[in-house]
Design a protein around this motif. Structure first.
Motif, mmCIF file in Angstrom:
data_model
loop_
_atom_site.group_PDB
_atom_site.id
_atom_site.type_symbol
_atom_site.label_atom_id
_atom_site.label_comp_id
_atom_site.label_asym_id
_atom_site.label_seq_id
_atom_site.Cartn_x
_atom_site.Cartn_y
_atom_site.Cartn_z
ATOM 1 N N PRO A 89 43.550 45.328 48.473
ATOM 2 C CA PRO A 89 43.440 44.779 47.119
ATOM 3 C C PRO A 89 42.020 44.287 46.809
ATOM 4 C CG PRO A 89 45.449 44.002 48.163
ATOM 5 C CD PRO A 89 44.659 44.708 49.230
ATOM 6 N N PHE A 90 41.670 44.272 45.524
ATOM 7 C CA PHE A 90 40.354 43.797 45.084
ATOM 8 C C PHE A 90 40.493 43.230 43.680
ATOM 9 C CE2 PHE A 90 40.826 48.277 44.092
ATOM 10 C CZ PHE A 90 40.377 48.395 42.792
ATOM 11 N N THR A 91 39.414 42.664 43.157
ATOM 12 C CA THR A 91 39.458 42.065 41.812
ATOM 13 C C THR A 91 38.472 42.760 40.882
ATOM 14 O OG1 THR A 91 37.786 40.402 42.354
ATOM 15 C CG2 THR A 91 40.097 39.802 42.731
ATOM 16 N N ASP A 93 36.528 42.070 36.915
ATOM 17 C CA ASP A 93 36.267 41.234 35.738
ATOM 18 C C ASP A 93 35.580 42.079 34.671
ATOM 19 O OD1 ASP A 93 37.068 38.394 36.286
ATOM 20 O OD2 ASP A 93 35.826 38.761 38.054
ATOM 21 N N HIS A 175 40.632 39.763 33.442
ATOM 22 C CA HIS A 175 40.500 39.677 34.903
ATOM 23 C C HIS A 175 41.718 40.331 35.522
ATOM 24 C CE1 HIS A 175 39.828 37.998 38.925
ATOM 25 N NE2 HIS A 175 41.124 37.761 38.925
ATOM 26 N N ASP A 177 43.623 41.109 39.362
ATOM 27 C CA ASP A 177 43.783 41.140 40.818
ATOM 28 C C ASP A 177 44.527 42.440 41.124
ATOM 29 O OD1 ASP A 177 42.671 38.541 41.528
ATOM 30 O OD2 ASP A 177 44.405 37.703 40.487
ATOM 31 N N LYS A 179 46.418 44.897 43.038
ATOM 32 C CA LYS A 179 47.249 44.965 44.237
ATOM 33 C C LYS A 179 48.090 46.229 44.300
ATOM 34 C CE LYS A 179 47.623 39.913 44.326
ATOM 35 N NZ LYS A 179 48.531 38.758 44.160
#
Length: 204
Positions: A89-91, A93, A175, A177, A179
């Motif tokens: 997983p990563f984020t 923006d 934003h 997240d 997953k």
């Protein structure tokens, strides 16, 4: 009506059922993004040839497959699951705006990222390799991660549009997240596209 009812009985090996599908990352909607769209609609209400996105179905497309034979779908899902397991997983923006087209003839106003995560590009490259192996070849365009805000058919007042565009505050509007990946089916309707989740594919 009667003819339509008889169609399923005509078992023909040459007729193939298809679904219009694509693989994407779903983006949760914050309050900032709808507020941006509403401000643009208000400021540009004299422009009748701008189509805005529906803020409740935002996604970042990784691969558009188009009309996909139903028989292919299990293999596509399996290939995506294998790829997804290899990526964590990563984020993301979405904190900057841009235009496709040009300042003279803008076509699309979009949201992008100042800090584009390498994890996203690694995932996308891995997925495209997997799709190539399945016969769904990549197009020649480079991957430019973006979310469409609106599509512009034509403008009444280009100068005023550019003033509004240049006044957009550069901040985080969305934003995510990340997953999971989502394999969607798309339905084209007069009111705009509608999306149905065919499979959720967790990362990691």
């Amino acid at each position: 009506m009667n003819a339509a009812k008889l169609l399923p009985l005509q078992t023909n090996t040459h007729t193939m059922k298809t679904k219009r599908t694509f693989l994407a990352i779903s983006i949760p909607c914050s309050t900032e993004f709808p507020a941006l769209v509403e401000r643009l609609k208000k400021n540009l209400q004299h422009e009748h040839y701008i189509n805005y996105v529906k803020t409740n179905q935002i996604h970042l497309t990784l691969k558009f497959l188009g009309d996909t034979p139903e028989d292919d779908i299990p293999a596509i899902i399996e290939a995506c699951q294998k790829v997804a397991k290899r990526h964590q997983p990563f984020t993301m923006d979405f904190d900057k705006t841009g235009l496709f087209g040009s300042n003279r003839v803008p076509r699309v106003l979009w949201l992008g990222m100042n800090d584009q995560p390498q994890a996203l590009f690694d995932l996308e490259a891995d997925l495209l390799d997997a799709f190539d192996d399945l016969g769904y070849l990549r197009d020649r365009q480079n991957f430019v991660p973006h979310l469409t805000v609106c599509r512009i058919k034509q403008l009444v007042d280009k100068q005023f549009f550019m003033q509004i565009y240049n006044s957009i505050e550069q901040k985080t509007y969305l934003h995510a997240d990340v997953k999971e990946l989502i394999y969607f089916q798309s339905f084209l309707q007069p009111t705009g596209p509608f999306y149905k989740v065919l499979k959720r594919i967790p990362l990691g």
